[in-house]
Write a protein that holds these residues in place. Structure first.
Motif, PDB file in Angstrom:
ATOM      1  N   ASP A   1      -8.603 -16.581  -9.704  1.00 19.18           N
ATOM      2  CA  ASP A   1      -8.152 -15.387 -10.423  1.00 19.18           C
ATOM      3  C   ASP A   1      -8.492 -15.494 -11.913  1.00 19.18           C
ATOM      4  O   ASP A   1      -8.527 -16.588 -12.476  1.00 19.18           O
ATOM      5  CB  ASP A   1      -6.639 -15.217 -10.238  1.00 19.18           C
ATOM      6  CG  ASP A   1      -6.157 -13.850 -10.701  1.00 19.18           C
ATOM      7  OD1 ASP A   1      -6.869 -12.854 -10.433  1.00 19.18           O
ATOM      8  OD2 ASP A   1      -5.089 -13.772 -11.331  1.00 19.18           O
TER       9      ASP A   1
ATOM     10  N   TRP B   1     -13.728 -15.913  -0.480  1.00 22.10           N
ATOM     11  CA  TRP B   1     -13.265 -15.182  -1.659  1.00 22.10           C
ATOM     12  C   TRP B   1     -14.414 -14.707  -2.540  1.00 22.10           C
ATOM     13  O   TRP B   1     -15.572 -14.972  -2.284  1.00 22.10           O
ATOM     14  CB  TRP B   1     -12.282 -16.068  -2.426  1.00 22.10           C
ATOM     15  CG  TRP B   1     -10.988 -16.263  -1.691  1.00 22.10           C
ATOM     16  CD1 TRP B   1      -9.888 -15.466  -1.768  1.00 22.10           C
ATOM     17  CD2 TRP B   1     -10.655 -17.291  -0.748  1.00 22.10           C
ATOM     18  NE1 TRP B   1      -8.894 -15.939  -0.947  1.00 22.10           N
ATOM     19  CE2 TRP B   1      -9.330 -17.058  -0.317  1.00 22.10           C
ATOM     20  CE3 TRP B   1     -11.338 -18.389  -0.237  1.00 22.10           C
ATOM     21  CZ2 TRP B   1      -8.686 -17.882   0.607  1.00 22.10           C
ATOM     22  CZ3 TRP B   1     -10.693 -19.204   0.685  1.00 22.10           C
ATOM     23  CH2 TRP B   1      -9.388 -18.956   1.094  1.00 22.10           C
TER      24      TRP B   1
ATOM     25  N   GLU C   1       0.830  -1.207   0.000  1.00 24.48           N
ATOM     26  CA  GLU C   1       0.000   0.000   0.000  1.00 24.48           C
ATOM     27  C   GLU C   1       0.864   1.256   0.000  1.00 24.48           C
ATOM     28  O   GLU C   1       0.590   2.222  -0.725  1.00 24.48           O
ATOM     29  CB  GLU C   1      -0.918   0.000   1.236  1.00 24.48           C
ATOM     30  CG  GLU C   1      -1.990  -1.070   1.183  1.00 24.48           C
ATOM     31  CD  GLU C   1      -2.670  -1.315   2.528  1.00 24.48           C
ATOM     32  OE1 GLU C   1      -3.496  -2.216   2.604  1.00 24.48           O
ATOM     33  OE2 GLU C   1      -2.342  -0.595   3.509  1.00 24.48           O
TER      34      GLU C   1
ATOM     35  N   ALA D   1      -2.645  -1.559  -5.317  1.00 18.88           N
ATOM     36  CA  ALA D   1      -1.998  -2.468  -4.374  1.00 18.88           C
ATOM     37  C   ALA D   1      -3.057  -3.393  -3.813  1.00 18.88           C
ATOM     38  O   ALA D   1      -4.163  -2.956  -3.496  1.00 18.88           O
ATOM     39  CB  ALA D   1      -1.333  -1.690  -3.239  1.00 18.88           C
ATOM     40  N   PHE D   2      -2.721  -4.665  -3.722  1.00 21.54           N
ATOM     41  CA  PHE D   2      -3.715  -5.610  -3.198  1.00 21.54           C
ATOM     42  C   PHE D   2      -3.016  -6.813  -2.583  1.00 21.54           C
ATOM     43  O   PHE D   2      -1.933  -7.191  -3.006  1.00 21.54           O
ATOM     44  CB  PHE D   2      -4.711  -6.036  -4.277  1.00 21.54           C
ATOM     45  CG  PHE D   2      -4.085  -6.523  -5.563  1.00 21.54           C
ATOM     46  CD1 PHE D   2      -3.634  -5.620  -6.514  1.00 21.54           C
ATOM     47  CD2 PHE D   2      -3.959  -7.880  -5.823  1.00 21.54           C
ATOM     48  CE1 PHE D   2      -3.061  -6.052  -7.704  1.00 21.54           C
ATOM     49  CE2 PHE D   2      -3.384  -8.328  -7.010  1.00 21.54           C
ATOM     50  CZ  PHE D   2      -2.935  -7.411  -7.950  1.00 21.54           C
TER      51      PHE D   2
ATOM     52  N   PHE E   1      -5.276 -12.477  -1.508  1.00 22.98           N
ATOM     53  CA  PHE E   1      -6.378 -12.672  -0.583  1.00 22.98           C
ATOM     54  C   PHE E   1      -6.321 -14.067   0.003  1.00 22.98           C
ATOM     55  O   PHE E   1      -6.378 -15.043  -0.731  1.00 22.98           O
ATOM     56  CB  PHE E   1      -7.697 -12.442  -1.305  1.00 22.98           C
ATOM     57  CG  PHE E   1      -7.652 -11.250  -2.205  1.00 22.98           C
ATOM     58  CD1 PHE E   1      -7.384  -9.998  -1.688  1.00 22.98           C
ATOM     59  CD2 PHE E   1      -7.842 -11.383  -3.556  1.00 22.98           C
ATOM     60  CE1 PHE E   1      -7.336  -8.896  -2.519  1.00 22.98           C
ATOM     61  CE2 PHE E   1      -7.791 -10.275  -4.396  1.00 22.98           C
ATOM     62  CZ  PHE E   1      -7.536  -9.032  -3.877  1.00 22.98           C
ATOM     63  N   GLY E   2      -6.213 -14.140   1.287  1.00 23.92           N
ATOM     64  CA  GLY E   2      -6.149 -15.455   1.894  1.00 23.92           C
ATOM     65  C   GLY E   2      -6.519 -15.371   3.353  1.00 23.92           C
ATOM     66  O   GLY E   2      -6.925 -14.332   3.845  1.00 23.92           O
ATOM     67  N   VAL E   3      -6.385 -16.478   4.013  1.00 28.22           N
ATOM     68  CA  VAL E   3      -6.665 -16.515   5.437  1.00 28.22           C
ATOM     69  C   VAL E   3      -5.374 -16.127   6.143  1.00 28.22           C
ATOM     70  O   VAL E   3      -4.385 -16.831   6.055  1.00 28.22           O
ATOM     71  CB  VAL E   3      -7.138 -17.911   5.863  1.00 28.22           C
ATOM     72  CG1 VAL E   3      -7.481 -17.921   7.336  1.00 28.22           C
ATOM     73  CG2 VAL E   3      -8.334 -18.350   5.031  1.00 28.22           C
TER      74      VAL E   3
ATOM     75  N   ARG F   1      -7.412  -6.393 -13.315  1.00 31.25           N
ATOM     76  CA  ARG F   1      -7.742  -6.854 -11.953  1.00 31.25           C
ATOM     77  C   ARG F   1      -7.122  -8.195 -11.624  1.00 31.25           C
ATOM     78  O   ARG F   1      -7.452  -8.777 -10.589  1.00 31.25           O
ATOM     79  CB  ARG F   1      -9.258  -6.970 -11.804  1.00 31.25           C
ATOM     80  CG  ARG F   1      -9.985  -5.663 -11.881  1.00 31.25           C
ATOM     81  CD  ARG F   1      -9.695  -4.792 -10.682  1.00 31.25           C
ATOM     82  NE  ARG F   1     -10.162  -3.439 -10.916  1.00 31.25           N
ATOM     83  CZ  ARG F   1      -9.818  -2.412 -10.156  1.00 31.25           C
ATOM     84  NH1 ARG F   1      -9.036  -2.572  -9.111  1.00 31.25           N
ATOM     85  NH2 ARG F   1     -10.263  -1.209 -10.432  1.00 31.25           N
ATOM     86  N   SER F   2      -6.305  -8.737 -12.489  1.00 31.98           N
ATOM     87  CA  SER F   2      -5.742 -10.061 -12.205  1.00 31.98           C
ATOM     88  C   SER F   2      -4.565  -9.933 -11.248  1.00 31.98           C
ATOM     89  O   SER F   2      -4.016  -8.847 -11.038  1.00 31.98           O
ATOM     90  CB  SER F   2      -5.304 -10.740 -13.496  1.00 31.98           C
ATOM     91  OG  SER F   2      -4.268 -10.006 -14.095  1.00 31.98           O
ATOM     92  N   GLN F   3      -4.171 -11.059 -10.684  1.00 33.37           N
ATOM     93  CA  GLN F   3      -2.993 -11.075  -9.837  1.00 33.37           C
ATOM     94  C   GLN F   3      -1.746 -10.886 -10.696  1.00 33.37           C
ATOM     95  O   GLN F   3      -1.825 -10.828 -11.917  1.00 33.37           O
ATOM     96  CB  GLN F   3      -2.931 -12.393  -9.066  1.00 33.37           C
ATOM     97  CG  GLN F   3      -3.991 -12.448  -7.975  1.00 33.37           C
ATOM     98  CD  GLN F   3      -4.185 -13.842  -7.418  1.00 33.37           C
ATOM     99  OE1 GLN F   3      -3.328 -14.704  -7.574  1.00 33.37           O
ATOM    100  NE2 GLN F   3      -5.309 -14.053  -6.783  1.00 33.37           N
TER     101      GLN F   3
ATOM    102  N   THR G   1     -10.423  -5.950 -16.475  1.00 32.78           N
ATOM    103  CA  THR G   1      -9.452  -6.824 -17.131  1.00 32.78           C
ATOM    104  C   THR G   1      -9.788  -6.975 -18.612  1.00 32.78           C
ATOM    105  O   THR G   1      -8.904  -6.904 -19.472  1.00 32.78           O
ATOM    106  CB  THR G   1      -9.437  -8.196 -16.437  1.00 32.78           C
ATOM    107  OG1 THR G   1      -9.118  -8.002 -15.048  1.00 32.78           O
ATOM    108  CG2 THR G   1      -8.418  -9.133 -17.054  1.00 32.78           C
TER     109      THR G   1
END
Lengths: 185, 397
Positions: free
Chosen positions: B362, B120, A23, A38-39, A42-44, A65-67, B277
């Motif tokens: 994703d 998610w 960030e 910045a992202f 996403f996980g636990v 929006r992809s990783q 995207t």
């Protein structure tokens, strides 16, 4: 659309502030004239577990929006992660991996084609901040090694996030890592 | 977009800020999982004295929505945010809200439904609530989610509409991303969104009843009038977007938005963050000579039948993308709805549907390219498979 997008992946362990680092890079990049994103991966989130965070920057607005799969830069906050995570994944010959370690880069066998640099961010953070939290320190090293984001913008982002004395010492650690990384490259 | 007015913030913050600017009278939320950062930010605003103390913590999402029914019935501007199981726990009350014609606004941070447990993103949660009689709007990015919040109150409170609105934004992908946004301008909001003036309120001095008993002699007409209100919302949604542009200078589309769609032979129809995207893939494919464009669905309810029929005029194949599935039909909702609005018209363009990005999987650019290429094959050879997952891992089956 052929315009260069800079993609950064930050590896850390839960609790090391990887997401915060991503960030802060985004905030600094924006002040420096970039568009940014910045992202987290996403996980636990669990303290100590391997985590990732991403920053993407480009001179024009980002819709993607992809990783991030092919990072230009990889920042590794904890060198022990290199045993459990493929920190070189997706890198190419032009990428750069920055590892927080007192070791020499040659002591890491990452199977990477790209340049690997080590910065003893833990020592800098202990000396200046007094705690082994290296996320901000490594951003100074990033600025020094890559030249992608202005040092002042990173320090501003750090000081905006952490108020008072904490912000001051973090900015000082950023400066120190910048100088050390700049000399070493 | 003018950079000077932008701040780099997370999506939940931008929406919470927009909610504050819209001056709700009551915010009700259940403050633990699956809640979102939106209400956390709102609590922070209140704690910092930046927002009136309008927030009420309740013991469940069912209670949150029930409390808003009471608040809205006496004329309050009422808001909540939720996600996945939380939205579905509200479900019973969602029908009451629309039936009582209460203009409540809820941000749905779209997340997958359990089981198996998933935190998610996909859109199964809001799609499962499509027949609750709520308007459903879907945002492409953080700016749109924030701006849509103000538009949502304006649409909901329009006296020809008086329907509740869900503003849907993809969980994590939009709620947790940091990106530059223009935070909704407090100094302009009054010009765009006046205070809520209800047509009728619960008032002891002037007794009325809301949502009362309707026997078979009258029930159908109440339901019909809800449908009429949805139809009325069609121009109101367009007008809200236009007026928003006049006041704030930003426009993200009305019922739909089109990108490189005017002459496109391969027409993608999608909604939510995947649109971004796709918008990066399209110019790259265009440069290689692939005639492709996209229709972004902003309003899923009311479903923009006329706008879609018009926008697909140039298409030789239509391809829908869905982050949801109707199990037993094997289709996502956009696919089913798109076919349904086209079938009885003169349009005979083949429609194929892909489901993808479920449970947070994703969606890389390559996936979109592959889908467009498959759609190109349909133009040449006709449909072989109508609807399928685009990202199924056969090796896990």
């Amino acid at each position: 659309m052929t315009e260069k997008t800079i993609e950064i992946r930050i590896h850390g362990r839960g609790g090391q502030g990887s997401v915060t680092a991503a960030e802060l890079l985004a905030v600094a990049a924006f002040e420096d004239g970039w568009y940014c994103q910045a992202f987290p991966m996403f996980g636990v989130e669990r303290r100590g577990a391997p985590v990732f965070a991403f920053t993407r920057m480009r001179k024009h607005p980002i819709k993607l929006r992809s990783q991030i799969y092919e990072p230009d830069y990889v920042i590794v906050q904890d060198a022990t992660l290199t045993d459990v995570v493929d920190v070189a994944a997706g890198t190419n010959a032009g990428s750069l991996i920055i590892i927080n370690s007192e070791k020499e880069p040659g002591q890491f066998n990452l199977g990477a084609e790209c340049r690997v640099v080590t910065v003893d961010a833990t020592k800098i953070a202990m000396d200046i901040i007094g705690r082994p939290i290296v996320n901000t320190t490594l951003l100074g090293a990033f600025a020094g090694l890559t030249g992608e984001i202005d040092l002042g913008c990173i320090k501003n982002a750090v000081k905006a996030r952490f108020s008072g004395k904490i912000g001051e010492v973090n900015a000082e650690a950023v400066q120190k890592a910048f100088e050390m990384a700049g000399c070493g490259s | 977009m003018d950079r000077e007015n932008m701040s780099v913030v997370d999506g939940a913050y931008a929406v919470a800020h927009a909610v504050n600017v819209c001056k709700p009278d009551v915010v009700a939320a259940y403050p633990i999982t699956p809640q979102t950062n939106i209400v956390e930010h709102i609590s922070q605003f209140i704690a910092d004295g930046e927002m009136d103390d309008v927030s009420i913590n309740v013991e469940s999402e069912h209670s949150a929505m029930s409390l808003l029914v009471g608040a809205s019935s006496v004329g309050a501007r009422a808001y909540s945010a939720t996600a996945s199981q939380g939205l579905v726990l509200m479900s019973e009350v969602l029908f009451n809200v629309s039936g009582m014609r209460l203009p409540i606004v809820v941000t749905v941070v779209n997340r997958a439904m359990s089981a198996p447990l998933s935190i998610w993103n996909d859109q199964q949660d809001s799609i499962s609530q499509r027949d609750t009689g709520w308007i459903q709007l879907y945002a492409e990015d953080v700016q749109e989610a924030a701006d849509m919040t103000a538009q949502a109150f304006k649409i909901a409170e329009n006296s020809n509409v008086l329907l509740p609105v869900m503003v849907c934004m993809d969980g994590f992908i939009l709620s947790h991303v940091y990106e530059p946004v223009v935070l909704l301008e407090d100094d302009l909001i009054d010009e765009f969104l006046p205070g809520y003036s209800p047509l009728a309120v619960l008032d002891p001095d002037n007794p009325k009843t809301f949502g009362a008993f309707a026997d078979p002699g009258a029930y159908t007409e109440f339901r019909y009038l809800q449908e009429v209100a949805m139809k009325n919302a069609i121009p109101v949604i367009e007008d809200a977007a236009d007026e928003f542009k006049e006041v704030f200078g930003r426009y993200q589309g009305g019922l739909i938005d089109e990108y490189m769609a005017e002459d496109a032979e391969i027409m993608i129809i999608a909604m939510g963050s995947v649109v971004g995207t796709i918008k990066e893939v399209i110019p790259e494919l265009r440069a290689k000579g692939v005639s492709v464009g996209i229709i972004k669905i902003r309003s899923f309810r009311p479903f923009p039948a006329e706008a879609i029929r018009k926008a697909v005029a140039s298409a030789k194949v239509i391809v829908t993308l869905d982050k949801n599935i109707s199990i037993g039909l094997g289709e996502g909702a956009l696919f089913t709805e798109t076919k349904s609005v086209i079938y009885n018209s003169s349009i005979r363009t083949p429609v194929i549907g892909f489901m993808l990005g479920h449970g947070g999987r994703d969606i890389p650019k390559a996936r979109i390219e592959q889908i467009v290429m498959e759609a190109g094959e349909v133009m040449k050879r006709g449909i072989t498979v109508e609807s399928r997952y685009a990202d199924l891992k056969e090796e896990l089956l």
